[in-house]
Design a protein around this motif. Structure first.
Motif, PDB file in Angstrom:
ATOM      1  N   LEU A   1       0.849  -1.195   0.000  1.00 53.56           N
ATOM      2  CA  LEU A   1       0.000   0.000   0.000  1.00 53.56           C
ATOM      3  C   LEU A   1       0.879   1.236   0.000  1.00 53.56           C
ATOM      4  CD1 LEU A   1      -2.883   1.142   0.132  1.00 53.56           C
ATOM      5  CD2 LEU A   1      -2.686   1.136   2.643  1.00 53.56           C
ATOM      6  N   HIS A   2       0.567   2.142  -0.911  1.00 51.49           N
ATOM      7  CA  HIS A   2       1.336   3.383  -1.035  1.00 51.49           C
ATOM      8  C   HIS A   2       0.350   4.557  -1.083  1.00 51.49           C
ATOM      9  CE1 HIS A   2       5.208   1.359  -2.020  1.00 51.49           C
ATOM     10  NE2 HIS A   2       4.375   0.426  -2.511  1.00 51.49           N
ATOM     11  N   ARG A   3       0.589   5.565  -0.196  1.00 55.66           N
ATOM     12  CA  ARG A   3      -0.229   6.780  -0.149  1.00 55.66           C
ATOM     13  C   ARG A   3       0.603   7.907  -0.771  1.00 55.66           C
ATOM     14  NH1 ARG A   3      -4.671   8.049   2.845  1.00 55.66           N
ATOM     15  NH2 ARG A   3      -4.380   6.134   4.066  1.00 55.66           N
ATOM     16  N   LEU A   4       0.199   8.323  -1.937  1.00 53.99           N
ATOM     17  CA  LEU A   4       0.937   9.364  -2.659  1.00 53.99           C
ATOM     18  C   LEU A   4       0.155  10.671  -2.540  1.00 53.99           C
ATOM     19  CD1 LEU A   4       1.791   7.357  -5.924  1.00 53.99           C
ATOM     20  CD2 LEU A   4       3.155   7.556  -3.831  1.00 53.99           C
ATOM     21  N   ILE A   5       0.736  11.648  -1.807  1.00 56.61           N
ATOM     22  CA  ILE A   5       0.116  12.971  -1.664  1.00 56.61           C
ATOM     23  C   ILE A   5       0.764  13.879  -2.705  1.00 56.61           C
ATOM     24  CG2 ILE A   5      -0.329  14.914  -0.133  1.00 56.61           C
ATOM     25  CD1 ILE A   5      -0.050  12.962   2.207  1.00 56.61           C
ATOM     26  N   ILE A   6      -0.086  14.383  -3.648  1.00 54.50           N
ATOM     27  CA  ILE A   6       0.410  15.160  -4.790  1.00 54.50           C
ATOM     28  C   ILE A   6      -0.132  16.572  -4.684  1.00 54.50           C
ATOM     29  CG2 ILE A   6       0.422  15.345  -7.315  1.00 54.50           C
ATOM     30  CD1 ILE A   6       0.098  12.288  -7.389  1.00 54.50           C
ATOM     31  N   LEU A   7       0.781  17.534  -4.941  1.00 56.41           N
ATOM     32  CA  LEU A   7       0.433  18.947  -4.862  1.00 56.41           C
ATOM     33  C   LEU A   7       0.300  19.527  -6.264  1.00 56.41           C
ATOM     34  CD1 LEU A   7       2.970  20.052  -2.075  1.00 56.41           C
ATOM     35  CD2 LEU A   7       0.613  19.214  -1.800  1.00 56.41           C
TER      36      LEU A   7
ATOM     37  N   ALA B   1      -2.904  22.984  -4.373  1.00 56.20           N
ATOM     38  CA  ALA B   1      -4.049  22.086  -4.214  1.00 56.20           C
ATOM     39  C   ALA B   1      -3.519  20.693  -3.913  1.00 56.20           C
ATOM     40  CB  ALA B   1      -4.897  22.088  -5.470  1.00 56.20           C
ATOM     41  N   VAL B   2      -4.281  19.875  -3.161  1.00 62.98           N
ATOM     42  CA  VAL B   2      -3.790  18.584  -2.675  1.00 62.98           C
ATOM     43  C   VAL B   2      -4.751  17.492  -3.133  1.00 62.98           C
ATOM     44  CG1 VAL B   2      -3.171  17.223  -0.656  1.00 62.98           C
ATOM     45  CG2 VAL B   2      -2.733  19.680  -0.674  1.00 62.98           C
ATOM     46  N   ILE B   3      -4.166  16.372  -3.601  1.00 64.16           N
ATOM     47  CA  ILE B   3      -4.924  15.170  -3.904  1.00 64.16           C
ATOM     48  C   ILE B   3      -4.121  13.971  -3.453  1.00 64.16           C
ATOM     49  CG2 ILE B   3      -3.995  14.954  -6.250  1.00 64.16           C
ATOM     50  CD1 ILE B   3      -6.735  13.830  -7.097  1.00 64.16           C
ATOM     51  N   THR B   4      -4.819  12.945  -2.966  1.00 62.99           N
ATOM     52  CA  THR B   4      -4.161  11.730  -2.472  1.00 62.99           C
ATOM     53  C   THR B   4      -4.461  10.596  -3.435  1.00 62.99           C
ATOM     54  OG1 THR B   4      -4.362  12.452  -0.174  1.00 62.99           O
ATOM     55  CG2 THR B   4      -3.974  10.095  -0.574  1.00 62.99           C
ATOM     56  N   VAL B   5      -3.377   9.908  -3.894  1.00 59.02           N
ATOM     57  CA  VAL B   5      -3.511   8.737  -4.759  1.00 59.02           C
ATOM     58  C   VAL B   5      -3.135   7.523  -3.932  1.00 59.02           C
ATOM     59  CG1 VAL B   5      -2.779   7.603  -6.886  1.00 59.02           C
ATOM     60  CG2 VAL B   5      -2.993  10.093  -6.807  1.00 59.02           C
ATOM     61  N   LEU B   6      -4.100   6.626  -3.705  1.00 57.10           N
ATOM     62  CA  LEU B   6      -3.876   5.431  -2.895  1.00 57.10           C
ATOM     63  C   LEU B   6      -3.671   4.266  -3.842  1.00 57.10           C
ATOM     64  CD1 LEU B   6      -3.793   4.564   0.090  1.00 57.10           C
ATOM     65  CD2 LEU B   6      -6.204   3.933  -0.125  1.00 57.10           C
ATOM     66  N   VAL B   7      -2.419   3.712  -3.880  1.00 57.46           N
ATOM     67  CA  VAL B   7      -2.049   2.633  -4.793  1.00 57.46           C
ATOM     68  C   VAL B   7      -1.944   1.345  -3.989  1.00 57.46           C
ATOM     69  CG1 VAL B   7      -0.380   1.778  -6.473  1.00 57.46           C
ATOM     70  CG2 VAL B   7      -0.786   4.240  -6.230  1.00 57.46           C
ATOM     71  N   THR B   8      -2.743   0.362  -4.412  1.00 58.19           N
ATOM     72  CA  THR B   8      -2.707  -0.960  -3.773  1.00 58.19           C
ATOM     73  C   THR B   8      -2.071  -1.939  -4.737  1.00 58.19           C
ATOM     74  OG1 THR B   8      -4.730  -0.456  -2.541  1.00 58.19           O
ATOM     75  CG2 THR B   8      -4.078  -2.785  -2.745  1.00 58.19           C
ATOM     76  N   ILE B   9      -0.997  -2.639  -4.289  1.00 56.56           N
ATOM     77  CA  ILE B   9      -0.280  -3.590  -5.142  1.00 56.56           C
ATOM     78  C   ILE B   9      -0.761  -4.993  -4.790  1.00 56.56           C
ATOM     79  CG2 ILE B   9       1.965  -4.534  -5.766  1.00 56.56           C
ATOM     80  CD1 ILE B   9       3.188  -1.831  -5.129  1.00 56.56           C
ATOM     81  N   ILE B  10      -1.244  -5.706  -5.833  1.00 56.90           N
ATOM     82  CA  ILE B  10      -1.710  -7.083  -5.664  1.00 56.90           C
ATOM     83  C   ILE B  10      -0.549  -8.003  -5.998  1.00 56.90           C
ATOM     84  CG2 ILE B  10      -3.340  -8.811  -6.459  1.00 56.90           C
ATOM     85  CD1 ILE B  10      -5.251  -6.568  -7.161  1.00 56.90           C
ATOM     86  N   LYS B  11      -0.203  -8.857  -5.035  1.00 57.09           N
ATOM     87  CA  LYS B  11       0.931  -9.759  -5.208  1.00 57.09           C
ATOM     88  C   LYS B  11       0.562 -10.889  -6.162  1.00 57.09           C
ATOM     89  CE  LYS B  11       4.284 -12.510  -2.643  1.00 57.09           C
ATOM     90  NZ  LYS B  11       4.705 -13.001  -1.310  1.00 57.09           N
ATOM     91  N   VAL B  12       1.434 -11.234  -7.115  1.00 54.05           N
ATOM     92  CA  VAL B  12       1.256 -12.309  -8.089  1.00 54.05           C
ATOM     93  C   VAL B  12       2.340 -13.343  -7.822  1.00 54.05           C
ATOM     94  CG1 VAL B  12       1.159 -12.939 -10.525  1.00 54.05           C
ATOM     95  CG2 VAL B  12       0.273 -10.726  -9.763  1.00 54.05           C
ATOM     96  N   MET B  13       1.916 -14.621  -7.742  1.00 54.04           N
ATOM     97  CA  MET B  13       2.865 -15.674  -7.358  1.00 54.04           C
ATOM     98  C   MET B  13       3.796 -16.025  -8.498  1.00 54.04           C
ATOM     99  SD  MET B  13       2.132 -15.980  -4.284  1.00 54.04           S
ATOM    100  CE  MET B  13       3.282 -17.323  -3.937  1.00 54.04           C
ATOM    101  N   MET B  14       3.276 -16.030  -9.787  1.00 55.36           N
ATOM    102  CA  MET B  14       4.128 -16.375 -10.919  1.00 55.36           C
ATOM    103  C   MET B  14       4.279 -15.151 -11.817  1.00 55.36           C
ATOM    104  SD  MET B  14       1.668 -18.564 -13.406  1.00 55.36           S
ATOM    105  CE  MET B  14       1.000 -19.584 -12.103  1.00 55.36           C
TER     106      MET B  14
END
Length: 898
Positions: A340-346, A355-368
């Motif tokens: 999980l990554h919280r990217l606060i962008i100005l 001005a402020v916006i938050t981009v919440l990036v969720t990484i899904i783990k892949v086994m192969m």
């Protein structure tokens, strides 16, 4: 408004009585008509008069003369006797005379401009007038002040005025309008006020006057401005002078609102949620943030940056584009990467709080790890787009693709996904190499772009796509195509020069310059046709004449701009339509027809040939008889001239007709021709005997008549002409004591005595005279009986009349008269001539005595019977009447051959 005063009196006593200088002041409005009285110099100078009379009556009379004829002299007329000054035909225009506002005086019949404030005296006409004779001599300085009238409207130097106002301008801000209105008039007649037709509730005008009297309008801001709400105001500024009535002028005023940085960037959302697979490749697009600034230009420039709160690992994992706000994967995701990554962008703007916006990036783990697709392009490739030329041959290679499993655990296969003339096949002898090639010729005009995918999947069903975009490049493989191969046009004749015919249109499926079409005339096109190379407009430069040429056929070419160029050909046919521009035309201006008289009614006299060069209804011609239509008729279609009735030459020998030909145009055109009909004579009239008038009339012939003497004549006429009217006379029957004693002249009809009459020759002679013409084919004739009574006197008329009533037994002679042969007397032998002459001489002497006695006797008898003598006179008969000779009886007229 006359001001009269004395300026100067000469200081020298010797000139005191002669030389005096005086000034006169007058004022008048500009623009007055000719003949307006300005002033009377004699009256205003108080010059003496003779007994109170007009100065003209002084002895010697006064004389007024302009000392110089400068500029001022053109505007006035001075009466040399009365001294009255009037306006001339040249109108006074104050604005043209006094173009300056500074003081400048030019003397000698010139203009002076005062430097004082505007007044009638600020523009002067200066005149020098000499007053003569010497005892009244004066040099008069005349000053005429030109008063201004309101004859000029205010006028702005430019029709459009633009003014910029900052959107943050406070209320009551004043902005000068740099192009004030100009008015050549002065004083109150000049520009006084300005106003706006529409002030939008936020503007007004004010006028400031400087020390030189110039008025400048100022725009005053009366309310708050916001460029983002309205960036421009368009109105009309009106300038008005102070004249009566006032005159106005106007110009368009555009008020532009200039931007200031009064807005900051703003995001539409406060947070953006994104999911990313752990096996995503480098450069994978994650998200894009976008902020909006309502300002313009540099005030609206936005840059994007991470907040200081964003950890460094997240900054390294995700790259943020400062200009576009795009977030991409910059490093590989491994097992140690946080999920999980919280990217606060100005969003940063100049002089603004970010001005402020938050981009919440969720990484899904892949086994192969997914299969890898590695392309190696053979064809030209730029930024992931492959470029192929159309018309490339079949089996043209596009790219090699290497397919592999990163973990080397699973079997990987691939296939081609998408439509297009391409195939993906294994490249032997390698197991993981595949060749992408074409299967059909490529056609740019059919499809310009193909998007296909090389799909790789492993045995576990994991798929990976590699998208390949193939752009087809155009080649000049198409010729221009006309919309019509046969272009059929029509135009009326007598067209205007450079008349429009049509606009040719050809298309070329190729692109760019290869599809640009130019138009050209073929070599068979006449020179007076023109074809615009670019637009394809076809025109004709001259007037066309259908009668000269009705059809035109030639070729036109459409040529593209490719290399080598390709072309196509179309055929143009032009039909020149007829206009009624030709009058009917007779083949002759005068027609003459010779027709035998007694021609049957409605018989064909002749054909009137007429043509009309026009076509169709315009060339249809109708013929009609303008005069003589009660006798003649003409066949409109065939032009056959006919007579309704039989024609008689003896009634009228010729006819002159006027035939009109009218065409079927609108309006119709016509022409006329003269027709002369001459009637040919036929022998249809026998000779008409006019004398003797009756077969019962007789003539007394004295026995003493000498041989060769004319006795009487047969007079006849023939109404025919030519040989049909040539008359011959002959005696075809005789009866009497010695009937051969008389002969008739075949030409004249004169009957003469051939031989001397003897005692036994007394009695009644009856001569049957044939009057014949020389007509063809059959001569016609008439007969008349000529009765001659040979005796000394007529003692018993009733006896003679009884003899005449008896039908004579006369044998008809068949001998035809020969008028071409002169009649001859009987030939006498020379031996018998002398006795005959002696006998004739003796008889003549006796006859003279006898005739003298008979003459006296006859005269006495005529005196007693003068009324009978009048009845015996022959009656003159008109030649144009028909006479029945058998119905007329006249008493014989006694004649003597003396």
């Amino acid at each position: 408004h006359l001001l009269l005063f004395l300026l100067f009196v000469g200081p020298f006593n010797c000139f005191a009585s002669y030389s005096r200088a005086t000034e006169l002041f007058y004022s008048l409005n500009e623009g007055l008509p000719p003949g307006v009285l300005i002033g009377s110099l004699a009256r205003d100078l108080w010059l003496p008069t003779a007994g109170g009379q007009n100065p003209v009556s002084l002895q010697p009379p006064l004389s007024f003369t302009l000392a110089s004829h400068g500029l001022g002299g053109q505007y006035v007329q001075l009466d040399n006797r009365s001294g009255e000054l009037h306006t001339s035909a040249m109108e006074i225009d104050r604005e043209a005379l006094c173009v300056e506002s500074s003081g400048a005086t030019i003397f000698g019949g010139s203009v002076a401009v005062s430097s004082s404030s505007p007044s009638p005296e600020s523009c002067l006409l200066l005149l020098d007038v000499l007053v003569l004779p010497q005892e009244y001599f004066r040099l008069v300085k005349v000053k005429i002040a030109i008063r201004d009238v309101n004859d000029n409207a205010p006028r702005f130097p430019v029709p459009h005025i633009r003014l910029l106002v900052p959107e943050n301008a406070p209320v009551n801000t004043r902005l000068a309008i740099e192009h004030p209105a100009l008015d050549p008039d002065m004083g109150t007649n000049g520009v006084q006020t300005y106003r706006l037709r529409d002030n939008y509730g936020v503007f007004t005008l004010d006028v400031e006057e400087n020390e030189n009297g110039e008025r400048t309008p100022y725009l005053i801001v009366m309310g708050a401005l916001d460029r983002e709400t309205q960036d421009e105001y368009v109105t009309v500024i009106v300038a008005e002078d102070g004249g009566t009535p006032p005159l106005v002028g106007s110009a368009t005023l555009t008020i532009g609102i200039s931007d200031i940085n009064d807005n900051c960037p703003q995001f539409n959302d406060s947070q953006l949620n994104v999911t990313l697979y752990g096996n995503s490749s480098l450069g994978t697009h994650v998200a894009t943030v976008h902020a909006v600034d309502m300002d313009l230009g540099s005030n609206a420039q936005i840059t994007y940056s991470y907040s200081q709160k964003v950890p460094q690992p997240s900054r390294e994992l995700f790259h943020l584009n400062e200009s576009t706000g795009a977030i991409t994967l910059s490093t590989k995701v491994d097992g140690d990467t946080p999920r999980l990554h919280r990217l606060i962008i100005l969003g940063n703007g100049p002089g603004c709080i970010p001005a402020v916006i938050t981009v919440l990036v969720t990484i899904i783990k892949v086994m192969m790890r997914p299969p890898e697709v590695v392309p190696r392009f053979i064809a030209n490739e730029v930024e992931g787009v492959v470029y192929l030329k159309e018309l490339e041959p079949i089996n043209t290679p596009v790219a090699f693709f290497t397919i592999k499993d990163p973990d080397e655990k699973y079997k990987v296969s691939c296939y081609l996904d998408g439509d297009g003339p391409f195939r993906l096949s294994p490249y032997k002898p390698y197991n993981n190499e595949y060749l992408l090639e074409t299967t059909k010729p490529l056609d740019f005009e059919t499809q310009q772009l193909y998007e296909i995918s090389v799909v790789a999947w492993n045995s576990e069903g994991f798929h990976v796509k590699k998208v390949v975009k193939i752009q087809i490049l155009d080649d000049n493989d198409n010729s221009p195509v006309f919309s019509e191969q046969l272009i059929e046009l029509s135009i009326e004749e007598n067209n205007v020069p450079n008349a429009f015919l049509t606009k040719l249109h050809a298309t070329d499926a190729d692109s760019g310059e290869r599809g640009q079409v130019s138009y050209f005339l073929g070599p068979d096109a006449p020179s007076y046709f023109a074809l615009d190379k670019t637009t394809g407009v076809l025109t004709v430069s001259t007037q066309l004449d259908r009668e000269e040429k009705e059809k035109y056929r030639y070729t036109v070419k459409a040529v593209d701009s490719g290399f080598p160029p390709r072309e196509s050909i179309a055929t143009v046919t032009i039909t020149v339509l007829d206009k009624n521009d030709n009058s009917p035309r007779f083949i002759n201006k005068d027609f003459s027809f010779f027709v035998p008289e007694n021609f049957p009614g409605f018989g064909e006299i002749g054909v009137i040939s007429v043509t009309d060069a026009d076509a169709g209804q315009n060339g249809w011609v109708a013929l009609s008889v303008l005069n003589g239509s009660d006798i003649f008729v003409i066949d409109t279609g065939k032009g056959v001239l006919r007579a309704k009735v039989s024609l008689d030459r003896e009634q009228q020998s010729s006819y002159v007709l006027w035939i009109e030909a009218v065409d079927g145009g609108d309006p119709a055109l016509s022409s006329t021709a003269k027709i002369t009909i001459l009637l040919l004579d036929i022998n249809d009239n026998p000779p008409l005997v006019l004398f003797p008038q009756s077969n019962m009339s007789y003539l007394l012939v004295l026995p003493s008549t000498l041989p060769g003497s004319p006795i009487t004549e047969v007079y006849a006429v023939d109404k025919d002409t030519g040989m049909n009217a040539v008359i011959a006379y002959s005696i075809i029957g005789r009866r009497g004591p010695r009937p051969e004693s008389f002969r008739i002249d075949p030409k004249t009809g004169n009957i003469t005595l051939e031989e001397s009459l003897m005692q036994n020759d007394y009695g009644l002679y009856r001569l049957l005279v044939k009057v014949s013409d020389h007509g063809y084919p059959e001569p016609l004739h008439s007969t008349v009986m000529v009765n001659l009574f040979v005796n000394d006197t007529v003692s018993n008329e009733s006896y003679i009349e009884s003899l005449l009533r008896k039908e004579p037994d006369i044998s008809v002679e068949e001998k035809q008269p020969q008028i071409s042969i002169e009649p001859t007397h009987k030939k006498m032998e020379s031996a018998s001539c002398m006795p005959t002459l002696v006998a004739l001489s003796i008889i003549s002497l006796g006859s003279i005595a006898l005739v003298t006695g008979m003459g006296i006797y006859i005269c006495l008898r005529k005196g007693k019977k003068h009324h009978r003598a009048d009845e015996n006179l022959e009656v003159q008969i008109p030649l144009n009447g028909r006479i029945n000779l058998h119905m007329l009886e006249k008493k014989p007229m006694e004649i003597s051959n003396i």
